[in-house]
Design an enzyme around this catalytic site. Structure first.
Site, PDB file in Angstrom:
ATOM      1  N   GLU A  67      62.100  -2.041  -5.151  1.00 39.11           N
ATOM      2  CA  GLU A  67      60.693  -1.833  -5.512  1.00 39.11           C
ATOM      3  C   GLU A  67      60.543  -1.071  -6.829  1.00 39.11           C
ATOM      4  O   GLU A  67      59.735  -1.434  -7.686  1.00 39.11           O
ATOM      5  CB  GLU A  67      59.946  -1.090  -4.400  1.00 39.11           C
ATOM      6  CG  GLU A  67      59.603  -1.950  -3.191  1.00 39.11           C
ATOM      7  CD  GLU A  67      60.767  -2.126  -2.237  1.00 39.11           C
ATOM      8  OE1 GLU A  67      61.840  -1.507  -2.457  1.00 39.11           O
ATOM      9  OE2 GLU A  67      60.618  -2.887  -1.263  1.00 39.11           O
ATOM     10  N   HIS A 136      55.175   1.646   8.408  1.00 45.12           N
ATOM     11  CA  HIS A 136      54.551   0.380   7.992  1.00 45.12           C
ATOM     12  C   HIS A 136      53.053   0.383   8.279  1.00 45.12           C
ATOM     13  O   HIS A 136      52.456  -0.674   8.455  1.00 45.12           O
ATOM     14  CB  HIS A 136      55.186  -0.816   8.714  1.00 45.12           C
ATOM     15  CG  HIS A 136      56.540  -1.194   8.199  1.00 45.12           C
ATOM     16  ND1 HIS A 136      57.658  -0.428   8.439  1.00 45.12           N
ATOM     17  CD2 HIS A 136      56.958  -2.240   7.446  1.00 45.12           C
ATOM     18  CE1 HIS A 136      58.707  -1.005   7.864  1.00 45.12           C
ATOM     19  NE2 HIS A 136      58.307  -2.100   7.249  1.00 45.12           N
TER      20      HIS A 136
END
Ligand SMILES: Cc1ncc(C[n+]2csc(CCOP(=O)(O)OP(=O)(O)O)c2C)c(N)n1
Ligand SMILES: [Mg+2]
Lengths: 333, 339
Positions: A67, A136
């Protein structure tokens, strides 16, 4: 800026986002997508399905699970004439990306005295109740809203999702867009044709005279449900969606609160030091002498998001909580 | 103490290729290196006289890396730089007066005084900015390379970073992508043996060059005090990048003469005076260049003295310009937050 409803179609938020990307990629060859599983897979949420077939793997680029690396690559590409749309699968992964966003993308324009530009769009998610547990499920839009140089958008409807994303891609500053992953299948009318939703313009989702309910992202739906319940009781809620936390359309929020004399903010980020706190303070400062009650906030409980449904559902704002809070503020408890 | 890693001469192949290419203007290369040296001397002086806000990281001793690399670049090629970035910026062609102005926080500076020593960007010459985050610009350089590839130009991007930046995971993420996508980027590590006050021997495990090689990236070790060697190795890498051959990695052995920053004066606790003396006396990039420029009959001592005089005038004028320049107008404080 939205076009008349003639030709409007009902789309899911996922379809609206995909349409925005396809239209911008057709319009401007500098636009491309970078992220994990964005090409053939179309992302785990299938938001991007079909794009690689039209635009090919040179413009819909699958990356390694890196990322920070691919966001940094997005920053450099943006500085040198491209308009990358970087896909960060879950908002929770922003921690891995934060230097590139907060120290590189956000500051390049200012630090260079206005010479460098970073027309980067980052799409990511927020929102709990998907039974995905603590890593998440977070709503971390406050993190990036705190950094001058970044713009931050949170669409609550398919039409806004499309218009905000198109505006973000055309903007010369870095923009982070948070989509509630629970909303991808939410349906709504999307105007036909090319339109953008300007960054920094709030939208009154329901007019009302008794209290201003400022809600972001999926909390707008919740606020509208509460408003529907409170209407028959004689409490008319004005539901306003700021749509962007940066720039924040403070004028619209404050004017509404001055008129209704009461305000409450509902945002799914943690309540502590959050977007809700900032909006509440903005309204309190701007409308203080008109207010008949303190400005209140509903937000996520200040705990990591637990897995068990029995616990997770206790951490997010609910329609019932909002109904109770509004009644209290309107002295109808 | 001697330089930690063997200083390799350019390979015969590299020398042959370098000979085929139109030869660089070595006198100009010398002038650029000298400009960096004198610039940094003045920065130190401004600091000591209390005329410069904050600190600065000097690159004296490392001039041959910046100049040797940038000599092979075009104006429209990109570089990203570091906290120790004055040399890169000058080597890419920036003007001393606007650089000094930036260092003093003046409106005439490259960034209108908003960046300072650690953030000078000179986008007209492809300098995408110095960076105060160690390793922070590795993504930017790699992204600029992706951009040139997508736009179908043959521009290359050079990413400068220090040996200390080998500790940043970002490097391995972007080298992986640069190799996968054959991006025209050159990773240039300036191994000056220390990251702040800690020697690389304490922070770098295994063979540094094995790291890029693990991604299939050609990697070379270069004597960073020899501008010819740096130029030759860079030339190979840049030719490869322009031809679509993907990224390269250069490990340049060099040394910073002064402290980590201008205030780092007492250094005995992390490196020995003898080591500093050895590099200055035996490995000075300017002295070495001077010797072969004259030895090979490329110039004369008198010409080099003229160069010295001219650069001194330029640098002194730059300092005077910056000292007299105006500070930014207060109204600029919230300008340029958004484009
Ligand atoms: C991410 C980050 N960590 C730490 C620092 C503090 N710091 C500034 S320079 C430096 C040393 C860098 O060493 P190296 O990369 O070898 O460059 P050199 O200073 O030797 O040129 C450190 C630790 C920083 N600026 N950024
Ligand atoms: Mg070092």
């Amino acid at each position: 800026m939205s076009t008349p409803d003639a030709g409007a179609r009902e789309l899911t938020m996922a379809q609206a986002i995909r349409e925005a990307l396809a239209e911008e990629m057709r319009r401007d060859p500098a636009v491309f997508i970078l992220g994990e599983d964005v090409a053939e897979a179309g992302t785990p949420f299938k938001v991007l399905s079909g794009l690689v077939e039209e635009f090919g793997t040179d413009r819909v680029i699958d990356t390694p699970i890196s990322e920070a690396g691919f966001t940094g690559i997005g920053v450099g590409a943006a500085m040198t004439g491209r308009r990358p749309v970087v896909d960060i699968m879950f908002g929770d992964f922003l921690g891995l990306v934060m230097d590139q966003l907060a120290n590189q993308a956000a500051k390049a324009h200012y630090m260079s005295g206005g010479k460098l530009r970073v027309p980067l769009t980052v799409r990511t998610t927020l929102g709990a109740t998907r039974r995905s547990a603590a890593q998440h499920s977070q709503s971390l839009h406050a993190w990036v809203s705190h950094i001058p140089g970044l713009k931050v958008a949170l669409p609550s409807t398919p039409a806004d999702a499309k218009g905000l994303l198109k505006a973000a891609i055309r903007d010369d500053s870095p923009v982070v867009i948070f989509e509630d992953k629970m909303n991808y299948q939410q349906r709504g009318l999307v105007p036909a044709g090319d339109y953008t939703v300007p960054l920094g313009v709030a939208d009154v989702k329901r007019p009302g005279r008794d209290i201003t309910v400022i809600a972001t992202s999926s909390m707008v739906e919740l606020a509208l449900a509460a408003a529907a319940q409170l209407g028959p009781e004689g409490i008319e809620c004005e539901v306003i969606d700021p749509r962007t936390t940066v720039p924040l359309d403070a004028a619209t929020l404050v004017a509404s609160a001055q008129r209704t004399t009461r305000a409450i903010v509902v945002d799914e980020g943690h309540r502590r030091y959050g977007v809700g706190a900032e909006i509440a303070a903005t309204v309190a400062e701007g409308a203080f002498f008109h207010l008949d009650a303190p400005v209140r906030r509903l937000g996520a409980l200040d705990v990591p998001v637990p897995f068990s449904p029995a616990l997770e559902d206790l951490t997010v704002p609910t329609v019932d909580q909002l109904v109770v809070a509004v009644r209290e503020l309107c002295d109808r408890a | 103490m001697t330089p930690a890693r063997g200083a390799a001469d350019p390979s015969p192949l590299a020398r042959k290729r370098a000979r085929k290419r139109p030869g660089p203007d070595w006198l100009r290369a010398y002038e650029r290196m000298l400009k960096i040296r004198l610039f940094e001397d003045r920065v130190n002086d401004l600091y000591q006289r209390g005329r410069m806000p904050g600190l600065a990281h000097l690159s004296s001793g490392e001039e041959a890396v910046a100049v040797g690399v940038c000599l092979g670049l075009r104006d429209d090629d990109y570089i990203t730089s570091t906290h120790r970035g004055h040399g890169h910026c000058l080597a890419k062609g920036a003007a001393v007066d606007r650089m000094f102005a930036e260092l003093l926080g003046k409106a005439a500076g490259y960034c209108g005084g908003k960046g300072g020593s650690m953030h000078i960007a000179d986008q007209e010459r492809g300098n995408l900015g110095a960076n105060a985050i160690v390793g922070g610009s590795m993504g930017i350089a790699t992204g600029a390379a992706l951009s040139s590839k997508q736009r179908g130009t043959d521009q290359v991007a050079v990413c400068f970073f220090g040996d200390g930046a080998l500790g940043q995971g970002l490097l391995y993420e972007v080298m992986n992508m640069a190799a996968l996508w054959r991006l025209p980027v050159l990773y240039v590590c300036e191994n000056n043996l220390y990251g702040e006050y800690t020697p690389g021997t304490e922070t770098i495990a295994g063979e540094a060059l094995a790291r890029p090689r693990a991604f299939g990236i050609p990697a070379a070790e270069v004597d960073g005090q020899d501008v010819r060697a740096v130029h030759a190795a860079t030339g190979e890498a840049i030719d490869r990048a322009r031809a679509g051959g993907g990224p390269s990695f250069l490990w340049c052995n060099t040394y910073r003469y002064s402290g980590h920053h201008v205030g780092d004066v007492d250094r005995a606790y992390y490196r020995e005076r003898d080591e500093e003396r050895l590099w200055r006396e035996e490995r000075d990039p300017l002295a070495l260049a001077r010797a072969w420029l004259i030895g090979d009959g490329l110039t004369t001592p008198a010409t080099l003295d003229q160069v010295h005089a001219a650069v001194t005038v330029e640098v002194d004028a730059g300092v005077a310009f910056a000292l007299e320049a105006d500070y930014p107008d207060p109204s600029k404080v919230d300008a340029d937050v958004y484009a």
